[in-house]
Design a protein around this motif. Structure first.
Motif, PDB file in Angstrom:
ATOM      1  N   GLU A 134      -2.946   3.676   4.687  1.00  0.00           N
ATOM      2  CA  GLU A 134      -3.221   2.677   3.337  1.00  0.00           C
ATOM      3  C   GLU A 134      -3.023   4.177   2.246  1.00  0.00           C
ATOM      4  N   PHE A 135      -2.478   4.060   0.877  1.00  0.00           N
ATOM      5  CA  PHE A 135      -2.194   5.086  -0.299  1.00  0.00           C
ATOM      6  C   PHE A 135      -3.818   5.141  -0.568  1.00  0.00           C
ATOM      7  N   LYS A 136      -4.083   6.331  -0.606  1.00  0.00           N
ATOM      8  CA  LYS A 136      -5.130   7.304  -1.262  1.00  0.00           C
ATOM      9  C   LYS A 136      -4.599   8.153  -2.066  1.00  0.00           C
ATOM     10  N   PRO A 137      -5.698   8.729  -3.488  1.00  0.00           N
ATOM     11  CA  PRO A 137      -4.891   9.483  -4.369  1.00  0.00           C
ATOM     12  C   PRO A 137      -5.645  10.966  -4.078  1.00  0.00           C
ATOM     13  N   LEU A 138      -4.413  11.261  -2.260  1.00  0.00           N
ATOM     14  CA  LEU A 138      -5.510  12.886  -2.118  1.00  0.00           C
ATOM     15  C   LEU A 138      -4.072  13.554  -2.258  1.00  0.00           C
ATOM     16  N   THR A 139      -4.511  14.811  -2.118  1.00  0.00           N
ATOM     17  CA  THR A 139      -3.601  15.982  -2.309  1.00  0.00           C
ATOM     18  C   THR A 139      -3.491  16.299  -1.085  1.00  0.00           C
ATOM     19  N   LEU A 140      -1.919  16.104  -0.474  1.00  0.00           N
ATOM     20  CA  LEU A 140      -1.719  16.488   0.651  1.00  0.00           C
ATOM     21  C   LEU A 140      -2.277  17.205   1.539  1.00  0.00           C
ATOM     22  N   SER A 141      -3.125  18.508   0.372  1.00  0.00           N
ATOM     23  CA  SER A 141      -3.618  19.711   1.812  1.00  0.00           C
ATOM     24  C   SER A 141      -5.157  18.785   2.510  1.00  0.00           C
TER      25      SER A 141
END
Lengths: 145, 78
Positions: free
Chosen positions: B22-29
């Motif tokens: 599910e999409f969450k506004p995380l950074t790639l790291s």
């Protein structure tokens, strides 16, 4: 960007290679071809012999990378044509898994272009190899940097 | 959703070649860190690709809806 066929299921046969050469006989501006053939080695590692390599790839990314590499090679070298093929699936020791075929008016260009293509593809294209030993155990191949 | 793909020894290790999260506004790291913990991955053993491009620095990249992330072990073509 146009994506050419690169991946071939199974080994690249000597017939496929000879037919590729024959197809260029009608191109009369070509004065020289150069061919690199990668062959699966039966390396011996800890007393076990490699019987085959099972190749997989991140195909979407690999095709984009190869399209970029092709474009760069055409910009850098004066080439008439260029073909790149790599096997997927299980390729036995002694079989051909990689075929790079470069044609130009003159010999000097094809040597340099082939070296560039082979080295860059090995380094930058996401292809993975599972070395399968004769006893069916395996390890993952890593290209020497 | 975002798609995560695993290749070679990583697919073998995770027993998964692709999953959707599910999409969450995380950074790639942050995402990669979550995956390292989830699968106990050795960070030295792979590179990260975002939408078919290798990423050197995952810190400053925020994930977008429908991104495709791939964890790539050492290359072995040729």
């Amino acid at each position: 960007m146009k994506k050419k066929t690169v991946f071939i299921e199974g080994a690249i046969s000597p017939n496929f290679i000879s037919e590729s050469i024959a197809k260029h006989q009608s191109k009369h501006t070509i004065g020289g071809h150069n061919i690199f053939l990668g062959q699966v080695r039966a390396d011996v590692i800890d007393a076990k012999t490699v019987a085959a390599i099972d190749f997989t790839a991140y195909e979407d990314m690999a095709l984009e990378q190869i399209a970029e590499i092709r474009e760069k090679a055409f910009e850098t070298y004066d080439l008439t044509c260029m073909h790149i093929y790599h096997s997927l699936g299980k390729i036995k020791a002694g079989e051909i898994c990689f075929f790079v075929f470069v044609s130009s008016k003159h010999s000097k260009e094809v040597y340099a272009a082939t070296e560039y293509l082979v080295n860059t593809i090995k380094k930058n294209v996401p292809i993975f190899g599972k070395e399968i030993f004769e006893d069916d155990t395996h390890q993952w191949k890593t290209n020497i940097k | 959703m975002i798609t995560i793909k695993y290749f070679g020894m990583l697919a073998e290790h995770t027993q998964c070649s692709e999953e959707q999260l599910e999409f969450k506004p995380l950074t790639l790291s942050e995402l990669v860190q979550d995956l390292k913990v989830k699968y106990q991955l050795n960070p030295a053993s792979f590179h990260v690709a975002l939408n078919h491009k290798l990423v050197q620095d995952c810190e400053d990249i925020t994930l977008q809806l429908q991104d495709e992330i791939a964890l790539l072990p050492p290359f072995a073509g040729g």
